[in-house]
Design a protein around this motif. Structure first.
Motif, PDB file in Angstrom:
ATOM      1  N   PHE A  73      12.522  20.021   6.534  1.00 14.73           N
ATOM      2  CA  PHE A  73      11.153  20.208   6.055  1.00 14.73           C
ATOM      3  C   PHE A  73      10.361  20.979   7.101  1.00 14.73           C
ATOM      4  O   PHE A  73      10.290  20.575   8.257  1.00 14.73           O
ATOM      5  CB  PHE A  73      10.483  18.850   5.787  1.00 14.73           C
ATOM      6  N   GLU A  74       9.776  22.090   6.697  1.00 15.51           N
ATOM      7  CA  GLU A  74       8.932  22.848   7.620  1.00 15.51           C
ATOM      8  C   GLU A  74       7.565  22.189   7.721  1.00 15.51           C
ATOM      9  O   GLU A  74       6.976  22.127   8.787  1.00 15.51           O
ATOM     10  CB  GLU A  74       8.737  24.277   7.109  1.00 15.51           C
ATOM     11  N   GLN A  75       7.061  21.742   6.570  1.00 15.51           N
ATOM     12  CA  GLN A  75       5.755  21.104   6.542  1.00 15.51           C
ATOM     13  C   GLN A  75       5.645  20.250   5.292  1.00 15.51           C
ATOM     14  O   GLN A  75       6.110  20.634   4.229  1.00 15.51           O
ATOM     15  CB  GLN A  75       4.642  22.160   6.540  1.00 15.51           C
ATOM     16  N   ILE A  76       5.049  19.084   5.443  1.00 14.59           N
ATOM     17  CA  ILE A  76       4.767  18.250   4.284  1.00 14.59           C
ATOM     18  C   ILE A  76       3.269  17.995   4.275  1.00 14.59           C
ATOM     19  O   ILE A  76       2.707  17.532   5.271  1.00 14.59           O
ATOM     20  CB  ILE A  76       5.514  16.902   4.350  1.00 14.59           C
ATOM     21  N   GLY A  77       2.597  18.309   3.188  1.00 12.09           N
ATOM     22  CA  GLY A  77       1.144  18.099   3.150  1.00 12.09           C
ATOM     23  C   GLY A  77       0.601  18.372   1.772  1.00 12.09           C
ATOM     24  O   GLY A  77       1.331  18.749   0.856  1.00 12.09           O
ATOM     25  N   THR A  78      -0.710  18.142   1.611  1.00 13.91           N
ATOM     26  CA  THR A  78      -1.355  18.437   0.345  1.00 13.91           C
ATOM     27  C   THR A  78      -1.339  19.949   0.142  1.00 13.91           C
ATOM     28  O   THR A  78      -1.179  20.708   1.108  1.00 13.91           O
ATOM     29  CB  THR A  78      -2.805  17.945   0.331  1.00 13.91           C
ATOM     30  N   PRO A  79      -1.484  20.400  -1.117  1.00 16.40           N
ATOM     31  CA  PRO A  79      -1.507  21.846  -1.353  1.00 16.40           C
ATOM     32  C   PRO A  79      -2.531  22.543  -0.462  1.00 16.40           C
ATOM     33  O   PRO A  79      -2.261  23.613   0.094  1.00 16.40           O
ATOM     34  CB  PRO A  79      -1.882  21.950  -2.825  1.00 16.40           C
ATOM     35  N   ALA A  80      -3.719  21.914  -0.284  1.00 24.24           N
ATOM     36  CA  ALA A  80      -4.764  22.538   0.538  1.00 24.24           C
ATOM     37  C   ALA A  80      -4.301  22.661   1.985  1.00 24.24           C
ATOM     38  O   ALA A  80      -4.478  23.712   2.620  1.00 24.24           O
ATOM     39  CB  ALA A  80      -6.048  21.720   0.453  1.00 24.24           C
ATOM     40  N   GLU A  81      -3.665  21.614   2.497  1.00 19.52           N
ATOM     41  CA  GLU A  81      -3.186  21.652   3.892  1.00 19.52           C
ATOM     42  C   GLU A  81      -2.141  22.745   4.070  1.00 19.52           C
ATOM     43  O   GLU A  81      -2.200  23.521   5.029  1.00 19.52           O
ATOM     44  CB  GLU A  81      -2.567  20.301   4.272  1.00 19.52           C
TER      45      GLU A  81
END
Lengths: 355, 283
Positions: free
Chosen positions: A214-222
């Motif tokens: 995973f490169e990044q996990i976050g909300t769409p906005a993040e």
């Protein structure tokens, strides 16, 4: 925070000595719509198959509602899958397809019939129960596949690029419907796509995958506004990437020297010091033109794309940036020298992902 | 248009060949079955239904019954061996598929009679099988399997097994693995998934394998002759005897017509059940 409905703990998997998943960790909350986003071969389908029980991880654990499911066969998991190819049983009617999981569990006929009716209603295919899958269009098959997977009300629904084979218009429509369905049923959705727009549209959270991690996990906005790495910035919403050296850092605002000019960037707790090199991600719509300051560039070409004016710019070192504007009221001509800048909060320092 | 015509011309030899060597003999045989056997030699062109009536004599009905029994026995055995074989063969890697296919084909490069004599050596009293079993201490006295019913069954299974394997294999090859995964995902145990999905979807291959083995096993008289001695008489042997020994050509023709009708019936049943026009595994 509530107990996660699904937890992946350092899951690894290789096929023929080629690592596909390099130790991934993920926590999914009940009722969440989480999307695994990545290009093909990034390991997202393997992740899904491991959750479904169709593959066994080499190491790591799959925990469903607090129970270790790592070595539990797929039929004993409260998880259902919508397959990429739909995988409808060609020798059964639509109703038999949808009722399959209930029939396997030996539910009474009347109950099955009622559940099938309900599921058909949910996917707006009333009256199609007696058709064979071969008599349906792609979009209808898709709906049957979804109905079949939700009829049993699983705790988690896995969707492997379910809209991949549909045309754009149908796809948009199905995106809305899937989201509506998920809200209505309260089922946790784990959704796979390589389409960043789809991911941004539908998800509560996005997990951007690359090379089995995973490169990044976050909300769409993040993920969109504060990409962690240049890969995420490029993959989600195609950002411009700029390399530079920090000149000063004051109140979290960096002044970055790059390509014969100086541009600002906002950095909260990134721990960068003057003299450090930095990689910035800037969305094309945030690039502004200015009289002085900023960095010099030359307009290479402009084109219209869906109500937006796309302006391709060449920097001093020959690298390219893309700016975009609403409307067409900018009198820029190819070959014209300009200066560009942006507001500090619009440029995000990102990690340069190693290959 | 011109291209059409030349295409048609190219097909002419094929039609001629089929007419002369397939349709012609069939029609001749059909006509022959309604004619009368001459007192001394040959055939008298005199219409009669006696040949068909003859079939209903107990001794000939017995032959049909025995043929059916043998065909059913060998087909069941062939299914039990051939289905798993074809099923697992379809799961192998491409390299292993090729190797196995070659192994299945190699016996065909040898004349089938010679291969049957091989079985004679195995089965005969104090032959390879008896010696082996006695050496292993499984039996005390020779089994003397040659010229028994089991020997004929083994010969049939051996001669026809690969038709079942290839039919099932080609059906399993085409099977979309994700369907089995979908069944498992929806709560089916491996066995349940096999019976509700795999078996149903490979049914055309299985049925075609059954037809491809059942029909020949009623007619392969030389297997019954060589491995069964004169004890087991099949429809095929009966036809041969009537034609070559009894010189009753019309009766032999009538027997052949009945056998052919039974075959046609089975194939039409197959088409009815599977909705397909070709036998799976037959190219």
């Amino acid at each position: 925070m509530a107990e996660p409905i699904l937890r992946l703990e350092h899951v690894t998997k290789s096929f023929d000595n080629t690592p596909v998943l390099c130790g991934i960790d993920l926590e999914v909350q009940p009722g969440e719509f989480i999307t695994l986003l990545g290009s093909s071969g990034c390991g997202k389908t393997t992740t899904l198959r491991i959750i479904a029980g169709l593959e066994t991880p080499d190491s790591g654990r799959v925990v469903l509602e607090g129970r270790d499911m790592t070595n539990v066969p797929p039929e004993k998991r409260d998880v259902n899958t919508v397959f990429q190819s739909y995988a409808l049983f060609p020798h059964m009617t639509v109703a038999a397809n949808i009722g399959y999981s209930l029939k396997i569990r030996r539910r009474p006929k009347a109950e099955i019939a009622q559940a099938v009716e309900e599921a058909l209603h949910l996917v707006q295919l009333e009256g199609y129960g007696d058709r064979m899958p071969s008599e349906l269009s792609g979009g209808q098959r898709q709906r049957v596949a979804i109905a079949r997977a939700i009829v049993n009300r699983p705790r988690v629904l896995l969707l492997d690029e379910p809209l991949g084979a549909l045309d754009l218009q149908l796809r948009r429509q199905m995106q809305v419907e899937l989201k509506r369905l998920q809200k209505k049923l309260g089922i946790t959705f784990i959704y796979i796509t390589h389409d960043q727009e789809e991911a941004l549209n539908m998800s509560d959270r996005i997990a951007v995958m690359r090379g089995g991690q995973f490169e990044q996990i976050g909300t769409p906005a993040e993920v969109y506004d504060r990409p962690k790495t240049d890969y995420v910035a490029r993959f989600v919403g195609t950002a411009n990437i700029l390399h530079g050296v920090i000149e000063s850092a004051e109140n979290h605002v960096l002044q970055v020297r790059a390509e014969g000019g100086c541009v600002p960037s906002l950095c909260c707790g990134c721990g960068k010091q003057p003299g450090d090199s930095v990689t910035l991600a800037v969305r094309s719509e945030h690039i502004e033109f200015c009289e002085e300051g900023g960095i010099p560039a030359v307009v290479r070409e402009k084109s219209f794309a869906g109500g937006m004016l796309r302006i391709a710019l060449t920097l001093g070192d020959g690298s390219e940036l893309v700016a975009s504007r609403h409307g067409i009221d900018i009198d820029l001509e190819p070959g014209q020298p300009v200066r560009i800048t942006w507001r500090a909060e619009c440029a995000v320092p990102v990690e340069e992902a190693s290959e | 248009m011109k291209q059409r015509r030349s295409l048609w011309l190219m097909l002419v030899p094929l039609y001629v060949f089929t007419l002369v060597f397939v349709a012609g003999p069939l029609v001749y045989m059909f006509i022959l079955s309604f004619e009368t056997r001459a007192e001394t030699w040959g055939v008298v062109q005199e219409f009669t239904l006696d040949n068909y009536k003859n079939i209903f004599q107990p001794v000939y009905l017995q032959t049909f019954a025995e043929s059916f029994r043998l065909a059913i026995t060998s087909t069941i055995l062939i299914t039990l061996i051939g289905y798993p074989f074809g099923y697992f063969m379809a799961k192998l890697s491409d390299a292993w598929k090729k190797r196995l296919m070659l192994l299945l084909m190699i016996p065909f490069w040898t004349n089938s009679l010679i291969r049957l004599y091989g079985w004679m050596i195995v089965f005969r009293a104090n032959g390879v099988l008896d010696k082996l079993l006695m050496a292993l201490g499984v039996i005390d006295t020779p089994l003397k399997l040659l010229y028994t019913y089991p020997a004929v069954v083994v010969g049939m299974v051996y001669a026809l097994l690969q038709f079942m394997i290839l039919a099932v294999y080609s059906s399993c090859e085409k099977l979309d693995r994700s369907l089995i995964e979908a069944a498992r995902d929806l709560g089916a145990s491996p066995a349940k998934a096999f019976f509700t999905v795999t078996l149903k979807l490979t049914m055309p291959g299985l049925l075609s394998g059954i037809i491809l083995t059942f029909i020949p096993s009623m007619g392969l008289f030389f297997i019954a002759d060589i491995l069964g001695g004169n004890k087991i008489v099949l429809v095929g042997s009966l036809i041969q005897d009537q034609l070559l020994k009894a010189h009753n050509q019309p009766f032999a023709a009538a027997l052949a017509v009945v056998l052919m009708l039974l075959t046609t019936l089975m194939i039409s049943l197959y088409k009815r059940v599977t909705h397909s026009s070709e036998l799976e595994g037959l190219l």
